[in-house]
Design an enzyme around this catalytic site. Structure first.
Site, PDB file in Angstrom:
ATOM      1  N   CYS A   1      -1.439  -4.808   6.783  1.00  0.00           N
ATOM      2  CA  CYS A   1      -1.177  -3.534   7.486  1.00  0.00           C
ATOM      3  C   CYS A   1      -0.543  -3.802   8.848  1.00  0.00           C
ATOM      4  O   CYS A   1       0.267  -3.006   9.334  1.00  0.00           O
ATOM      5  CB  CYS A   1      -2.478  -2.766   7.706  1.00  0.00           C
ATOM      6  SG  CYS A   1      -3.488  -2.612   6.224  1.00  0.00           S
TER       7      CYS A   1
ATOM      8  N   CYS B   1       0.804  -1.223   0.000  1.00  0.00           N
ATOM      9  CA  CYS B   1       0.000   0.000   0.000  1.00  0.00           C
ATOM     10  C   CYS B   1       0.834   1.268   0.000  1.00  0.00           C
ATOM     11  O   CYS B   1       0.290   2.366  -0.061  1.00  0.00           O
ATOM     12  CB  CYS B   1      -0.954   0.015   1.189  1.00  0.00           C
ATOM     13  SG  CYS B   1      -0.112  -0.021   2.775  1.00  0.00           S
TER      14      CYS B   1
END
Ligand code: FES
Lengths: 122, 122
Positions: free
Chosen positions: A103, A33
């Site tokens: 994440c 990301c």
């Protein structure tokens, strides 16, 4: 979608900030990301983590896992902190949706990088 | 990696929060990263956007673009707000890294969804 504990640590993150003259600093990026994370460790002469702070550009899941992970390593020895896994952090948060697991890796990787930085200096 | 304006709006986001009894509410999700965003609009009888607030679980790029986008639609008419594009928001922030462009779409989509919600109710 998110557990109560995730929302709590996202809305009231613990240990956000920087440490001047930190014993170890770890900066990592997430290829998936493009987000970045930095962790600062203050480690005393007995190799106990006295304080820890983090900064991230990442999403709510990155904030919540870093908040929980920093709480989990604070007060631990360097050796014990090395053994705090991403899995343990997610369990402490009562889970994360599969799409957000990557994440949570930022926190684990940044802690390892900061411990490595400390080890190299000592 | 990030411009000064992006860092400013990330660290001091404008218009974070909720509006009770909003004229329009838009909630959207980002398939690419699983993040969510909600925008609240308060629109007066002359179809002017009096107030706007947002909440997101998204990353720093999502926070910065929502902060800027909400500033750009505040005080505008519904018609004008419809024309505030994701591209204009990114330009106002002096750009975003390519890997983060998908994050900026959340703000535009949520504003459109909230305007749609308002239109349906009126
Ligand atoms: S990575 Fe999900 S909003 Fe930016």
């Amino acid at each position: 979608m998110y557990t109560e504990k995730v929302m709590d640590h996202f809305q009231h993150p613990r240990n956000v900030g920087e440490i001047e003259n930190a014993s170890g600093v770890g900066t990592v990026g997430n290829a998936k990301c493009g987000d970045i994370m930095r962790i600062y460790l203050d480690i005393d002469d007995n190799q106990i983590i006295r304080d820890v702070k983090f900064k991230t550009f990442g999403c709510g899941a990155a904030v919540a896992t870093s908040s929980m992970a920093t709480e989990m390593v604070k007060g631990k020895s360097v050796q014990e902190a090395m053994e705090v896994t991403n899995k343990a952090v997610m369990e402490a948060l009562d889970g994360l949706p599969p799409v957000k697991v990557h994440c949570s890796l930022l926190a684990e990787e940044a802690i390892h990088a900061a411990l490595w930085d400390y080890a190299e200096k000592h």
